[in-house]
Scaffold this motif. Structure first.
Motif, PDB file in Angstrom:
ATOM      1  N   GLU A  12      -3.994   2.098  -8.722  1.00  0.00           N
ATOM      2  CA  GLU A  12      -2.619   1.633  -8.679  1.00  0.00           C
ATOM      3  C   GLU A  12      -1.594   2.716  -9.030  1.00  0.00           C
ATOM      4  O   GLU A  12      -1.818   3.529  -9.920  1.00  0.00           O
ATOM      5  CB  GLU A  12      -2.433   0.458  -9.653  1.00  0.00           C
TER       6      GLU A  12
ATOM      7  N   HIS B 155       1.691  -7.239  -9.442  1.00  0.00           N
ATOM      8  CA  HIS B 155       2.054  -6.543  -8.213  1.00  0.00           C
ATOM      9  C   HIS B 155       3.369  -7.115  -7.689  1.00  0.00           C
ATOM     10  O   HIS B 155       3.531  -8.334  -7.661  1.00  0.00           O
ATOM     11  CB  HIS B 155       0.984  -6.750  -7.140  1.00  0.00           C
TER      12      HIS B 155
ATOM     13  N   HIS C 283      -2.216   1.148  -4.329  1.00  0.00           N
ATOM     14  CA  HIS C 283      -1.188   0.148  -4.066  1.00  0.00           C
ATOM     15  C   HIS C 283      -0.231   0.050  -5.246  1.00  0.00           C
ATOM     16  O   HIS C 283      -0.516   0.511  -6.344  1.00  0.00           O
ATOM     17  CB  HIS C 283      -1.813  -1.212  -3.727  1.00  0.00           C
TER      18      HIS C 283
ATOM     19  N   THR D 234       1.275  -3.248   4.080  1.00  0.00           N
ATOM     20  CA  THR D 234       0.828  -4.241   3.106  1.00  0.00           C
ATOM     21  C   THR D 234      -0.592  -4.677   3.440  1.00  0.00           C
ATOM     22  O   THR D 234      -1.090  -4.427   4.541  1.00  0.00           O
ATOM     23  CB  THR D 234       1.747  -5.477   3.091  1.00  0.00           C
TER      24      THR D 234
ATOM     25  N   LEU E 262       0.854  -1.187   0.000  1.00  0.00           N
ATOM     26  CA  LEU E 262       0.000   0.000   0.000  1.00  0.00           C
ATOM     27  C   LEU E 262       0.890   1.237   0.000  1.00  0.00           C
ATOM     28  O   LEU E 262       1.936   1.252   0.660  1.00  0.00           O
ATOM     29  CB  LEU E 262      -0.907   0.007   1.230  1.00  0.00           C
TER      30      LEU E 262
END
Length: 194
Positions: free
Chosen positions: A117, A70, A33, A19, A9
């Motif tokens: 994101e 990610h 994130h 996180t 995050l």
């Protein structure tokens, strides 16, 4: 993805806040994130497009850039790109080039699910066959970059919202994707720096 995989995050300045489980961060209140997008090119300058698997939570069955994902907590973004390209497309790549270090977006699906994101964008070049993982990818297509970029910017191609925002920024780097000049890792947001 394992059920306990976590994402990083971040705040608006790209600093890590902690996180959260990946399964918990894609909903109607998705926190910002860390992620990445990658564009895979062959030696002819064609870009590899992928159609997201039909069962994906976000933007199922939608055409998009080559691979997104990610980084794991503590994982360098370029290593995450290499890991995901291997997992999703069966590609073994040696190096990736950072192109858009500070790209970020927020997009909302018709059902209310949000993607939010901080998503640096990478270029990857390959000279190997693609082996899509059906858990992630429904279909692949190689397309000349110029044709793809024009179609994406003119609304002629139905593509993911992040890809639609990234393509104009990438075209500003030049007409030939193989000659784009990479950015330095020091341009990455703090949470993504090695």
């Amino acid at each position: 993805m394992t059920s306990d995989e976590h994402v990083v995050l971040v705040d608006r300045d790209g600093r890590a806040l902690g996180t959260a489980p990946k399964t918990s961060v894609h909903g109607r209140e998705t926190p910002l994130h860390l992620a990445f997008s990658s564009y895979v090119f062959d030696s002819d300058g064609r870009v590899l497009l992928t159609r997201r698997a039909d069962h994906k939570l976000t933007w199922p069955s939608v055409w998009t850039n080559s691979c997104c994902g990610h980084p794991l907590p503590g994982e360098a973004l370029d290593r995450a790109v290499v890991r995901r390209l291997s997992y999703e497309l069966g590609l073994a790549v040696e190096s990736v080039d950072l192109m858009l270090p500070s790209f970020a977006y927020r997009a909302v699906m018709a059902n209310g699910i949000v993607e939010h994101e901080l998503c640096p964008v990478y270029r990857v070049t390959v000279d190997a066959p693609v082996t899509p993982n059906p858990d992630e990818v429904g279909e692949t297509l190689w397309m000349p970059w110029k044709e793809f970029a024009e179609g994406a910017q003119n609304g002629l191609l139905a593509i993911s919202p992040w890809c639609r925002e990234q393509v104009p920024l990438l075209t500003e780097l030049g007409a030939d994707p193989l000659s784009w000049q990479p950015a330095g890792a020091d341009a990455l947001p703090p949470a993504a720096r090695p």
